[in-house]
Design an enzyme around this catalytic site. Structure first.
Site, PDB file in Angstrom:
ATOM      1  N   ASP A 247      21.589  18.044   8.880  1.00  0.00           N
ATOM      2  CA  ASP A 247      21.179  16.734   9.378  1.00  0.00           C
ATOM      3  C   ASP A 247      22.173  16.218  10.421  1.00  0.00           C
ATOM      4  O   ASP A 247      22.870  17.010  11.061  1.00  0.00           O
ATOM      5  CB  ASP A 247      21.043  15.762   8.200  1.00  0.00           C
ATOM      6  CG  ASP A 247      19.867  14.821   8.361  1.00  0.00           C
ATOM      7  OD1 ASP A 247      19.866  14.049   9.344  1.00  0.00           O
ATOM      8  OD2 ASP A 247      18.938  14.844   7.528  1.00  0.00           O
TER       9      ASP A 247
ATOM     10  N   SER B 218      10.950  12.570   7.165  1.00  0.00           N
ATOM     11  CA  SER B 218      12.376  12.798   6.897  1.00  0.00           C
ATOM     12  C   SER B 218      12.811  12.157   5.592  1.00  0.00           C
ATOM     13  O   SER B 218      13.684  12.665   4.892  1.00  0.00           O
ATOM     14  CB  SER B 218      13.240  12.209   8.017  1.00  0.00           C
ATOM     15  OG  SER B 218      13.392  13.078   9.087  1.00  0.00           O
TER      16      SER B 218
ATOM     17  N   HIS C 282      20.786   8.829  10.060  1.00  0.00           N
ATOM     18  CA  HIS C 282      19.717   9.647   9.476  1.00  0.00           C
ATOM     19  C   HIS C 282      20.240  10.527   8.347  1.00  0.00           C
ATOM     20  O   HIS C 282      19.672  10.578   7.250  1.00  0.00           O
ATOM     21  CB  HIS C 282      19.103  10.490  10.588  1.00  0.00           C
ATOM     22  CG  HIS C 282      17.885  11.270  10.221  1.00  0.00           C
ATOM     23  ND1 HIS C 282      17.938  12.529   9.661  1.00  0.00           N
ATOM     24  CD2 HIS C 282      16.576  10.991  10.366  1.00  0.00           C
ATOM     25  CE1 HIS C 282      16.716  12.974   9.468  1.00  0.00           C
ATOM     26  NE2 HIS C 282      15.855  12.065   9.893  1.00  0.00           N
TER      27      HIS C 282
END
Length: 759
Positions: free
Chosen positions: A143, A531, A214
């Site tokens: 990620d 996600s 994220h």
């Protein structure tokens, strides 16, 4: 990929570069990076290592004024290397017998709490009642990095790091040795591919620290430790938990603020395999590539062979069919669904009527009291908006909610209520001014009040969180749908999990939003995307791995799929927001909504391993070299080629335009083997639901198991016609029910005329 405030995807594209020496004209040449797949068995005996072989091979092709460096050498995720190559070098390499294929290094896409309780995880029953709660299972996250100071990564009460762990904590400026602990047991960064594409790029950091948010969000969702009193500016107040709170986490940063390339993603997965992760969570993907060019497909095959459970997001290209990525048979593909938690604005009318709107407004004041309320009809009518300054307005966006929000923001009204049932409304609930979205029904109620009152007023109270609000789960509009173009013979996605407005930890150097011209920062954030759905399933996989350590990745995927739920919280069929709340099909939701506790004891499982996937690849009519790229095997035997995989779902693609199919029935036959994982013997009977207008025959229709882990075979035959209807989807289920009524092992069936040319 995470969806923040609009459906626009972030696609990283950059220029390409090659290190040049001596020749001045070369300094401006920017040769691209290629991923080169090698047949390791072809290495000449003169070389003692594959590194030496690759280096020598490139050296023999280099012009006198060009220096070529290998960016990465891969030995696990793929066999081969990444390097910058000139056209002349490519021409030379094409003739080398050890090279299977090569392709350009492509940019990758990201696919962008209360949800454990929503999924039924509680300490007094099910998977969370098992003492481990994922203890010592290692989840690897590929990620954007991690914010190690987050309370979600505290290691209170954790024991020593598992001895089998081979990873490390890479340090650097602002990311010291103390950044890792007994919870976050590893962190690495991979950026050579990105920097090779951008020689003049200066990264904001070269460490595994998250500068995007994220990666911190997905990591805390999958395996975050409990954080008491967590909230997002008053929204969602409570205890934030990851799905597997006792699991260990390892971050492999391969996506950067400045971009992300497959060469770095492959290197990250390669290292995760070497380090010894048990679960690999990939909230990223690459669109429009065949399996033998897909870095996730190729690298995850190697992980699967080593027993690693790989979970990946389906992408955010919905609601059209056939745009799903990561439709890979040997991993679990996850779509996104909603939850029953509403971030709200309470609307109090002067007559006492109370209405709830959807809103995440972070500004102050959070209470607008007894202000004039007016109806302006069109949210984009600037003249009417100007007259309404200082008032709360009620308006219709007229099929352009995004434009309406921007117009109202610029108008400087006191507040706004947008009447809409836009299928993308979730993407606009983050307001930078006092605003809320209300349903057409509630809009009619408020309009009647305005028309019937001489002095209509309203009070808006923001920062409200309502549990159990609305019908859920539903499939989100953006969640990518199947069939999988890269492998249409296997039904994808496999499952849906919460991905809508998910509350989780965040990097505190990255804004969570703004009010006016002021950026806001916080330790948590609420965002949406497949996600966010992916790490929910990664966490559940970790919980199951802790309790069922001997199960294969396919068995764990099967348990998750066959125990999924088809019903929402009103006990009606799950709906699809993207089709205006029609019943969701398996092309949108796979087997349905994940139910973790039921997956603990599924009764029967569909298992598969490397040989099964090899037979499928042969059945897809790939060349031997293409299959070698995926399997990394020096010899390929396709004598058992098959277009049928022992998978817990069924998809038959009928040709709607074939004249023969309009006069003669189409027949599809699927063969399956199930393994009894219940305690002792059992007898199961088959039941088929749905699939209207088609003949479904299951033989045998009764399976008798004498012992645990015994296997039984059956076949299902689908016969019929779907006359001249493009993109028709007929669906139902095959359910194996045991005679004691304890188990219902359900598999979705899809018959469709949707077809896109497979690769």
């Amino acid at each position: 990929m995470a969806l923040l405030t609009s459906p626009i995807k972030v696609i990283y594209t950059t220029f390409l570069w090659l290190t040049c020496i001596t020749h001045t004209s070369c300094m401006s040449i920017n040769y691209p990076t290629y991923i080169v797949h090698m047949d390791k068995s072809s290495m000449p005996k003169a070389f003692s290592s594959h590194d030496m072989w690759y280096t020598s091979m490139l050296a023999s092709t280099v012009e006198s004024d060009v220096a070529t460096d290998i960016i990465y050498t891969y030995d696990n995720a793929i066999h081969g290397f990444a390097a910058k190559l000139s056209p002349s070098q490519l021409s030379h390499l094409k003739d080398n017998p050890g090279i299977l294929s090569f392709h350009l290094d492509m940019p990758m896409k990201r696919d962008t709490t209360y949800t454990p309780k929503f999924l039924g995880l509680q300490t007094d029953s099910g998977l969370w009642s098992v003492p481990s709660q994922g203890e010592d299972v290692i989840i690897g996250m590929v990620d954007t990095g991690i914010w190690p100071e987050s309370a979600s990564f505290n290691d209170n009460s954790f024991g020593p790091v598992p001895k089998r762990w081979r990873g490390t904590c890479e340090t650097g400026p602002g990311f010291g040795p103390s950044s890792c602990n007994k919870k976050l047991i590893g962190a690495r960064a991979f950026n050579k591919g990105l920097l090779a594409q951008n020689p003049n790029l200066t990264l904001s950091t070269t460490t595994p620290r998250d500068t995007d948010g994220h990666g911190t969000h997905t990591s805390s969702t999958a395996g975050g430790s409990p954080v008491i009193g967590a909230s997002f500016f008053g929204y969602g107040l409570g205890t934030a938990n990851g799905i597997a709170p006792r699991a260990r986490l390892a971050m492999y940063k391969a996506l950067w603020e400045e971009g992300g390339y497959e060469s770095d993603v492959i290197a990250a997965i390669e290292q995760a395999i070497i380090d010894g992760v048990d679960v690999l969570s990939l909230s990223l993907g690459l669109d429009g590539v065949p399996l033998y060019k897909d870095p996730v497909a190729i690298a995850s095959y190697s992980a699967m062979e080593r027993g690693v459970i790989v979970v990946a997001s389906s992408g955010n290209e919905g609601p059209d069919l056939g745009l799903l990525h990561n439709g890979i048979p040997w991993l679990t593909t996850v779509g996104a669904s909603t939850v029953d938690r509403v971030y709200a604005c309470k609307i109090q009318l002067r007559d006492g009527m109370l209405i709830t709107g959807e809103s995440i407004y972070l500004g102050s004041p959070s209470l607008l009291k007894n202000l004039p309320l007016v109806f302006v009809d069109d949210c984009t009518n600037k003249t009417l908006l100007k007259r309404a300054r200082g008032k709360i307005i009620l308006c219709y966006p007229n099929d352009n909610l995004g434009r309406a929000v921007l117009n109202v923001k610029a108008s400087k009204v006191a507040g706004s209520l947008f009447i809409t049932n836009d299928i993308y409304e979730e993407l606009f609930v983050r307001f930078t001014f006092p605003g809320a979205i209300i349903t057409p029904q509630d809009g009619t109620t408020i309009l009647s009040y305005i028309n019937g009152s001489s002095n209509p007023t309203a009070t808006l109270e923001f920062r409200q969180t309502i549990l159990g609000g609305g019908t859920s789960p539903k499939v989100t509009t953006y969640s990518s749908r199947g069939p999988s173009v890269s492998c249409p013979l296997v039904l994808k996605p496999d499952i849906v999990a919460p991905g809508s407005l998910i509350f989780a930890s965040w990097a505190q150097n990255t804004t969570v939003g703004s009010v006016g011209s002021h950026d806001l920062f916080a330790p948590f954030n609420i965002i949406s995307g497949t996600s966010m759905a992916c790490p929910h399933v990664s966490g559940v996989s970790a919980l199951l791995k802790a309790v069922r350590p001997d199960w294969t990745p396919a068995m764990i995927r099967s348990a998750i799929m066959t125990t999924a739920n088809l019903l929402d919280n009103t006990l009606n069929s799950i709906k699809d927001i993207g089709t205006k709340n029609h019943i969701a099909t398996p092309l949108a939701m796979g087997s349905g909504q994940i139910v973790p506790n039921k997956a603990l004891d599924p009764g029967l499982v569909y298992d598969a391993g490397p040989n099964d996937y090899l037979n499928l690849l042969c059945g897809l009519n790939f060349t031997i070299d293409q299959i070698k790229v995926i399997t990394k095997s020096s010899s390929i035997d396709c004598k058992n080629a098959s277009k049928d995989l022992n998978y817990p779902s069924f998809i038959a693609i009928f040709n709607a335009n074939n004249v023969t199919s309009m006069t003669k029935n189409t027949v599809r036959v699927f063969k399956r083997v199930v393994t009894n994982v219940g305690d002792g013997g059992a007898t199961y009977s088959a039941r088929v639901k749905g699939v209207k207008g088609l003949l479904i025959d299951v033989r045998p229709n009764k399976l008798v198991f004498k012992d645990k882990f015994e296997k039984q075979s059956f076949e299902i035959r689908i016969e019929g016609q779907i006359k001249n209807k493009k993109e028709e989807v007929v669906h139902g289920s095959l359910i194996w029910i045991d005679e004691d009524g304890k188990y219902e092992v359900r598999s979705p069936i899809v018959v469709t005329t949707f077809s896109s040319d497979p690769f």
